[in-house]
Design a protein around this motif. Structure first.
Motif, PDB file in Angstrom:
ATOM      1  N   SER A 181      -5.055   2.400  -4.293  1.00 25.96           N
ATOM      2  CA  SER A 181      -5.697   1.476  -3.341  1.00 25.96           C
ATOM      3  C   SER A 181      -7.209   1.684  -3.264  1.00 25.96           C
ATOM      4  O   SER A 181      -7.982   0.715  -3.275  1.00 25.96           O
ATOM      5  CB  SER A 181      -5.115   1.681  -1.934  1.00 25.96           C
ATOM      6  OG  SER A 181      -3.742   1.416  -1.912  1.00 25.96           O
ATOM      7  N   THR A 209      -0.760  -0.774  -8.861  1.00 25.10           N
ATOM      8  CA  THR A 209       0.225  -0.576  -7.794  1.00 25.10           C
ATOM      9  C   THR A 209      -0.516   0.017  -6.600  1.00 25.10           C
ATOM     10  O   THR A 209      -0.994   1.158  -6.674  1.00 25.10           O
ATOM     11  CB  THR A 209       1.339   0.391  -8.228  1.00 25.10           C
ATOM     12  OG1 THR A 209       1.962  -0.130  -9.392  1.00 25.10           O
ATOM     13  CG2 THR A 209       2.374   0.557  -7.127  1.00 25.10           C
ATOM     14  N   PRO A 255       0.740  -2.551  -0.027  1.00 25.03           N
ATOM     15  CA  PRO A 255       0.861  -3.988   0.268  1.00 25.03           C
ATOM     16  C   PRO A 255      -0.157  -4.434   1.327  1.00 25.03           C
ATOM     17  O   PRO A 255      -0.734  -5.522   1.231  1.00 25.03           O
ATOM     18  CB  PRO A 255       2.295  -4.119   0.804  1.00 25.03           C
ATOM     19  CG  PRO A 255       3.036  -2.959   0.242  1.00 25.03           C
ATOM     20  CD  PRO A 255       2.034  -1.851   0.113  1.00 25.03           C
ATOM     21  N   SER A 304      -3.574  -4.702  -0.235  1.00 20.37           N
ATOM     22  CA  SER A 304      -3.554  -5.873  -1.111  1.00 20.37           C
ATOM     23  C   SER A 304      -3.745  -7.161  -0.295  1.00 20.37           C
ATOM     24  O   SER A 304      -4.526  -8.051  -0.675  1.00 20.37           O
ATOM     25  CB  SER A 304      -2.215  -5.893  -1.857  1.00 20.37           C
ATOM     26  OG  SER A 304      -2.176  -6.919  -2.785  1.00 20.37           O
ATOM     27  N   ASP A 345      -1.598 -10.580  -6.273  1.00 18.07           N
ATOM     28  CA  ASP A 345      -1.215  -9.231  -6.672  1.00 18.07           C
ATOM     29  C   ASP A 345      -0.110  -9.392  -7.697  1.00 18.07           C
ATOM     30  O   ASP A 345       0.801 -10.211  -7.518  1.00 18.07           O
ATOM     31  CB  ASP A 345      -0.797  -8.348  -5.489  1.00 18.07           C
ATOM     32  CG  ASP A 345       0.145  -9.021  -4.505  1.00 18.07           C
ATOM     33  OD1 ASP A 345      -0.244 -10.041  -3.903  1.00 18.07           O
ATOM     34  OD2 ASP A 345       1.287  -8.516  -4.339  1.00 18.07           O
ATOM     35  N   PRO A 355       1.608  -6.472  -9.650  1.00 14.77           N
ATOM     36  CA  PRO A 355       1.975  -5.163 -10.202  1.00 14.77           C
ATOM     37  C   PRO A 355       3.099  -5.306 -11.225  1.00 14.77           C
ATOM     38  O   PRO A 355       3.792  -6.336 -11.245  1.00 14.77           O
ATOM     39  CB  PRO A 355       2.435  -4.379  -8.967  1.00 14.77           C
ATOM     40  CG  PRO A 355       2.836  -5.408  -7.975  1.00 14.77           C
ATOM     41  CD  PRO A 355       1.959  -6.590  -8.228  1.00 14.77           C
ATOM     42  N   GLN A 371       3.449  -6.305  -4.275  1.00  8.46           N
ATOM     43  CA  GLN A 371       3.314  -4.859  -4.028  1.00  8.46           C
ATOM     44  C   GLN A 371       4.512  -4.315  -3.251  1.00  8.46           C
ATOM     45  O   GLN A 371       4.960  -3.189  -3.493  1.00  8.46           O
ATOM     46  CB  GLN A 371       2.017  -4.570  -3.256  1.00  8.46           C
ATOM     47  CG  GLN A 371       0.748  -4.951  -3.969  1.00  8.46           C
ATOM     48  CD  GLN A 371       0.480  -4.129  -5.235  1.00  8.46           C
ATOM     49  OE1 GLN A 371       1.196  -3.177  -5.548  1.00  8.46           O
ATOM     50  NE2 GLN A 371      -0.544  -4.507  -5.958  1.00  8.46           N
TER      51      GLN A 371
END
Ligand code: NAD
Length: 293
Positions: A67, A95, A98, A101, A117, A119, A167
């Motif tokens: 992150s 990754t 959430p 994101s 997003d 991933p 995510q």
């Protein structure tokens, strides 16, 4: 179409190479010179910074560790949401949390950028073969724009929901993966302690109710399977510290929700101990050694 690709690590490099092979004009950036050299030798353009890579790009793809790296890339005065020109579609394949994101996508929206997003699952072999699974969060119209590129890097592309949805699915998947790797390792260790040949044991369990991805395709016991990290000193693949990060995301995510994840918490603890013992850079299947210790 010009594509900027930020983060050419174990996953990002083969993904970017697949876009090059598909005929996209890809400009890459990473902090590690050796990765840039491989990319450049394969025909990729190399930029001196992320914002230089992003200049005039129609699509910006990021594939960074965690992150904080994604926040640093997009936010702040020098972040891409301030520095990017034109109207690029932003695709974050890392990754990450959430919540983070969702926050970045919301700021992007205010600034007029579309962001999804996306991933992935499938490991470095899936990245090389272009067979990754993408779990996408965001607006349908933005996924449709991204689809031609995602199809060059992956085989299964799922729309999980709104921003952060990809995510969330990824965090659930990797918590299950981390737990399965520990369970598979323990079962193999028990069989070996009984004098069983781990290959015979794996072959039988793979056709029985204990079958799972870690047993069938990513066996953690050295020598059972060729071309997996366990048969290569646990080098490459998906690092212990990345799995630890993902389990941390699961624990953080469950807190505050009505969700109890005792096995996820135990897995987080065990991968943490394994990392602390100096194994953070090894592939996550090296927890097989933890079962031994
Ligand atoms: P990695 O550590 O191999 O690669 C990350 C790359 O990002 C490194 O090359 C690093 O130098 C670069 N980087 C870091 N900060 C940067 C910055 N500010 N600007 C440019 N480059 C920067 O990690 P990876 O295995 O490629 O994983 C990337 C992401 O994908 C992670 O979020 C991971 O959880 C996820 N993932 C990995 C796998 C796997 O099997 N390795 C599978 C699925 C998902």
């Amino acid at each position: 179409m010009k594509v900027a690709f930020i983060g050419l690590g174990n996953m990002g490099l083969p993904m970017a190479l697949n876009l090059l092979k598909a005929g996209y004009e890809v400009t890459g950036f990473d902090l590690v010179q050796s990765q840039l050299d491989i990319f450049s030798n394969a025909g990729g353009a190399v930029a001196k910074s992320a914002s230089m890579a992003a200049q005039d790009a129609a699509v910006i793809i990021s594939m960074l560790p965690a992150s904080r790296h994604v926040e640093a890339l997009y936010l702040g005065d020098t972040g891409l949401l301030s520095a990017a020109s034109g109207n690029p579609l932003l695709i974050d394949c890392s990754t990450i949390s959430p919540r983070v994101s969702q926050e970045i996508a919301a700021i992007a929206k205010v600034k007029g950028f579309a962001m999804i997003d996306a991933p992935v699952s499938g490991g470095t072999s899936g990245a090389q073969a272009g067979t990754l699974t993408f779990m996408v969060g965001g607006e349908t119209r933005d996924l449709e724009k991204a689809m031609p590129l995602l199809e060059k890097m992956g085989k299964n592309i799922f729309h999980a929901g709104l921003n952060g949805g990809g995510q969330t699915v990824k965090v659930c998947n990797n918590m299950l993966l981390g737990i399965q790797m520990l369970g598979t390792s323990e079962a193999l260790r028990l069989g070996i302690a009984n004098g069983m040949d781990p290959k015979v044991l794996s072959d039988i369990m793979s056709k029985s109710s204990g079958r799972n991805w870690t047993l069938e395709l990513y066996n953690p016991c050295p020598g059972v399977m060729e071309s997996v990290p366990s048969s290569n000193g646990y080098a490459g693949g998906f690092g212990v510290d990345l799995m630890l990060k993902d389990l941390g995301l699961a624990v953080e995510n469950a807190q505050g929700l009505d969700a109890h994840i005792p096995l996820g918490e135990l897995a987080h603890h065990l991968y943490g101990a394994h990392s602390k013992a100096g194994n953070g850079q090894l592939d996550f299947s090296s927890v097989f050694k933890l079962a031994e210790d």
